[in-house]
Design a protein around this motif. Structure first.
Motif, PDB file in Angstrom:
ATOM      1  N   MET A 270       8.662   7.032 -17.215  1.00  0.00           N
ATOM      2  CA  MET A 270       8.077   6.028 -16.341  1.00  0.00           C
ATOM      3  C   MET A 270       7.359   6.671 -15.162  1.00  0.00           C
ATOM      4  O   MET A 270       7.736   7.754 -14.710  1.00  0.00           O
ATOM      5  CB  MET A 270       9.151   5.049 -15.867  1.00  0.00           C
ATOM      6  N   ARG A 271       6.348   5.961 -14.676  1.00  0.00           N
ATOM      7  CA  ARG A 271       5.505   6.477 -13.589  1.00  0.00           C
ATOM      8  C   ARG A 271       5.257   5.358 -12.583  1.00  0.00           C
ATOM      9  O   ARG A 271       5.005   4.217 -12.955  1.00  0.00           O
ATOM     10  CB  ARG A 271       4.186   6.930 -14.191  1.00  0.00           C
ATOM     11  N   PHE A 272       5.336   5.718 -11.312  1.00  0.00           N
ATOM     12  CA  PHE A 272       5.041   4.794 -10.224  1.00  0.00           C
ATOM     13  C   PHE A 272       4.012   5.463  -9.325  1.00  0.00           C
ATOM     14  O   PHE A 272       4.275   6.537  -8.773  1.00  0.00           O
ATOM     15  CB  PHE A 272       6.310   4.482  -9.420  1.00  0.00           C
ATOM     16  N   VAL A 273       2.861   4.854  -9.187  1.00  0.00           N
ATOM     17  CA  VAL A 273       1.819   5.383  -8.313  1.00  0.00           C
ATOM     18  C   VAL A 273       2.015   4.766  -6.937  1.00  0.00           C
ATOM     19  O   VAL A 273       2.069   3.532  -6.802  1.00  0.00           O
ATOM     20  CB  VAL A 273       0.411   5.064  -8.864  1.00  0.00           C
ATOM     21  N   LEU A 274       2.142   5.634  -5.931  1.00  0.00           N
ATOM     22  CA  LEU A 274       2.344   5.135  -4.578  1.00  0.00           C
ATOM     23  C   LEU A 274       1.071   4.464  -4.074  1.00  0.00           C
ATOM     24  O   LEU A 274      -0.019   5.006  -4.239  1.00  0.00           O
ATOM     25  CB  LEU A 274       2.720   6.279  -3.630  1.00  0.00           C
ATOM     26  N   PRO A 275       1.229   3.294  -3.466  1.00  0.00           N
ATOM     27  CA  PRO A 275       0.050   2.630  -2.917  1.00  0.00           C
ATOM     28  C   PRO A 275      -0.501   3.436  -1.744  1.00  0.00           C
ATOM     29  O   PRO A 275       0.266   4.040  -0.986  1.00  0.00           O
ATOM     30  CB  PRO A 275       0.565   1.281  -2.445  1.00  0.00           C
ATOM     31  N   PRO A 276      -1.813   3.457  -1.574  1.00  0.00           N
ATOM     32  CA  PRO A 276      -2.390   4.188  -0.437  1.00  0.00           C
ATOM     33  C   PRO A 276      -2.001   3.532   0.878  1.00  0.00           C
ATOM     34  O   PRO A 276      -1.952   2.305   0.969  1.00  0.00           O
ATOM     35  CB  PRO A 276      -3.901   4.130  -0.675  1.00  0.00           C
ATOM     36  N   ASN A 277      -1.659   4.360   1.851  1.00  0.00           N
ATOM     37  CA  ASN A 277      -1.364   3.902   3.217  1.00  0.00           C
ATOM     38  C   ASN A 277      -0.275   2.842   3.286  1.00  0.00           C
ATOM     39  O   ASN A 277      -0.328   1.945   4.104  1.00  0.00           O
ATOM     40  CB  ASN A 277      -2.646   3.379   3.905  1.00  0.00           C
ATOM     41  N   ARG A 278       0.729   2.936   2.439  1.00  0.00           N
ATOM     42  CA  ARG A 278       1.849   1.998   2.464  1.00  0.00           C
ATOM     43  C   ARG A 278       2.664   2.240   3.719  1.00  0.00           C
ATOM     44  O   ARG A 278       3.017   3.356   4.038  1.00  0.00           O
ATOM     45  CB  ARG A 278       2.720   2.198   1.219  1.00  0.00           C
ATOM     46  N   GLU A 279       3.020   1.184   4.403  1.00  0.00           N
ATOM     47  CA  GLU A 279       3.854   1.306   5.590  1.00  0.00           C
ATOM     48  C   GLU A 279       5.304   1.263   5.153  1.00  0.00           C
ATOM     49  O   GLU A 279       5.719   0.356   4.428  1.00  0.00           O
ATOM     50  CB  GLU A 279       3.570   0.148   6.541  1.00  0.00           C
ATOM     51  N   SER A 280       6.088   2.229   5.573  1.00  0.00           N
ATOM     52  CA  SER A 280       7.486   2.283   5.168  1.00  0.00           C
ATOM     53  C   SER A 280       8.362   1.626   6.202  1.00  0.00           C
ATOM     54  O   SER A 280       8.176   1.786   7.396  1.00  0.00           O
ATOM     55  CB  SER A 280       7.911   3.752   4.994  1.00  0.00           C
ATOM     56  N   ASP A 281       9.359   0.883   5.712  1.00  0.00           N
ATOM     57  CA  ASP A 281      10.345   0.296   6.613  1.00  0.00           C
ATOM     58  C   ASP A 281      11.687   1.011   6.486  1.00  0.00           C
ATOM     59  O   ASP A 281      12.683   0.559   6.990  1.00  0.00           O
ATOM     60  CB  ASP A 281      10.508  -1.203   6.339  1.00  0.00           C
TER      61      ASP A 281
ATOM     62  N   GLY B 155      20.104  -0.613  -5.363  1.00  0.00           N
ATOM     63  CA  GLY B 155      19.108   0.029  -6.217  1.00  0.00           C
ATOM     64  C   GLY B 155      17.725  -0.056  -5.600  1.00  0.00           C
ATOM     65  O   GLY B 155      17.005   0.943  -5.519  1.00  0.00           O
ATOM     66  N   ARG B 156      17.348  -1.230  -5.125  1.00  0.00           N
ATOM     67  CA  ARG B 156      16.048  -1.402  -4.460  1.00  0.00           C
ATOM     68  C   ARG B 156      15.969  -0.552  -3.189  1.00  0.00           C
ATOM     69  O   ARG B 156      14.966   0.086  -2.934  1.00  0.00           O
ATOM     70  CB  ARG B 156      15.783  -2.863  -4.127  1.00  0.00           C
ATOM     71  N   ARG B 157      17.027  -0.557  -2.398  1.00  0.00           N
ATOM     72  CA  ARG B 157      17.018   0.253  -1.166  1.00  0.00           C
ATOM     73  C   ARG B 157      16.820   1.735  -1.490  1.00  0.00           C
ATOM     74  O   ARG B 157      16.073   2.434  -0.807  1.00  0.00           O
ATOM     75  CB  ARG B 157      18.316   0.067  -0.391  1.00  0.00           C
ATOM     76  N   LEU B 158      17.532   2.209  -2.501  1.00  0.00           N
ATOM     77  CA  LEU B 158      17.394   3.618  -2.886  1.00  0.00           C
ATOM     78  C   LEU B 158      15.997   3.897  -3.427  1.00  0.00           C
ATOM     79  O   LEU B 158      15.406   4.937  -3.128  1.00  0.00           O
ATOM     80  CB  LEU B 158      18.473   4.005  -3.893  1.00  0.00           C
ATOM     81  N   TRP B 159      15.460   2.985  -4.221  1.00  0.00           N
ATOM     82  CA  TRP B 159      14.093   3.151  -4.729  1.00  0.00           C
ATOM     83  C   TRP B 159      13.101   3.197  -3.559  1.00  0.00           C
ATOM     84  O   TRP B 159      12.235   4.065  -3.507  1.00  0.00           O
ATOM     85  CB  TRP B 159      13.733   2.021  -5.688  1.00  0.00           C
ATOM     86  N   ASP B 160      13.240   2.265  -2.623  1.00  0.00           N
ATOM     87  CA  ASP B 160      12.339   2.244  -1.462  1.00  0.00           C
ATOM     88  C   ASP B 160      12.449   3.539  -0.666  1.00  0.00           C
ATOM     89  O   ASP B 160      11.457   4.051  -0.146  1.00  0.00           O
ATOM     90  CB  ASP B 160      12.638   1.041  -0.560  1.00  0.00           C
TER      91      ASP B 160
END
Length: 160
Positions: A147-158, A92-97
């Motif tokens: 529900m709402r999730f605001v993406l953090p600015p300049n987040r580095e994706s792994d 679930g976390r992997r899919l969310w990420d």
């Protein structure tokens, strides 16, 4: 190829529909409820042409996400399902990420979703906030957390 998330293939429609139904039923919903929401869970050809990604472990489908871009820099999380046999393994976390990463690549600023009430806690742990209620698309008078999730600015994706 132990564990990965990849683009869904059209021929996986039925398998993903069955996975979604198993996942939804794992919350203990009765047969009448599952019948009422079945149509909403069917992965049609049209839906499969959209933004659908599949989680795999050792060649087995263990979950999937379906995303839909909306106006205003938003991405709707239409589906996020994990096979009940693989719940608790971090899928679930992997899919969310992955959803967050894909939204970032498209220049979006937020994810929005109508959560199953049983999944609200999961999405809260992922950082989403409940901002209201919406009517279910398949069960009359059933309200779902919006529900709402605001993406953090300049987040580095792994998540390549």
């Amino acid at each position: 190829m132990e564990k990965r998330i990849r683009r869904a293939r059209m021929e996986e429609r039925e398998a993903l529909t069955l996975l979604a139904l198993r996942s939804k039923a794992s919350w203990g919903y009765d047969e009448a409820f599952m019948t009422a929401c079945r149509e909403e869970l069917v992965m049609t050809s049209e839906r499969m042409r959209g933004w659908v990604e599949v989680a795999e472990s050792k060649g087995e489908r263990v979950g999937f996400i379906e995303l839909k871009p909306e106006n205003g820099g938003r991405v709707r999380v239409v589906s996020l399902f994990v096979d009940p046999d693989h719940m608790g393994e971090g899928w679930g976390r992997r899919l969310w990420d992955r959803a967050v990463s894909l939204a970032e690549r498209k220049g979006c600023q937020e994810l929005i979703l109508d959560a199953d009430p049983h999944a609200e806690e999961f999405y809260s742990r992922m950082g989403a906030k409940t901002v209201g209620k919406v009517v279910s698309g398949s069960i009359t008078r059933r309200m779902l957390p919006l529900m709402r999730f605001v993406l953090p600015p300049n987040r580095e994706s792994d998540q390549g």
